[in-house]
Scaffold this motif. Sequence first.
Motif: not given
Length: 141
Positions: A14, A28-29, A31-34, A47, A49, A59-60
Amino acid sequence: MKGTIKFYNSNDGYGFIFSADTNKDYYFNITEWKSEILPNAGQKVEFSEFKNKKGLGAKDIKLLENCQSQENSKYSDDRIVCPSCTKKIIPRIQYLNNAPYASHCPYCGVMIKKFQSDLRNFLFFIVLAIILISGYFIFVK
């Protein structure tokens, strides 16, 4: 929105993004990293919000500008692509009885490779068969 990675904890997955537009931090976590490159402080990102019970989140998250640091450069050749989540990873090793058992994706948890083969089970049954056959001949004679 655009922002800068303020902090990222690679052990827990995180971090926080600071947005100069809103002058706020966004949680952010991973898992939201692209992006294929792991997050690092100072990287410029874009990103979306969202709000949750604990506050503002991101996210995203997409990497805009990479401040290539020594930490990220060590991952350039050693990583593989996870067959499940398609992120570039360094698999985590799972141990069983002090021996490597399998490797897993740190993001989605899917098993990448199983190290211990079924050879041990095969050898067990061979030894068991030898014992049973020798016991048969001992008791028959």
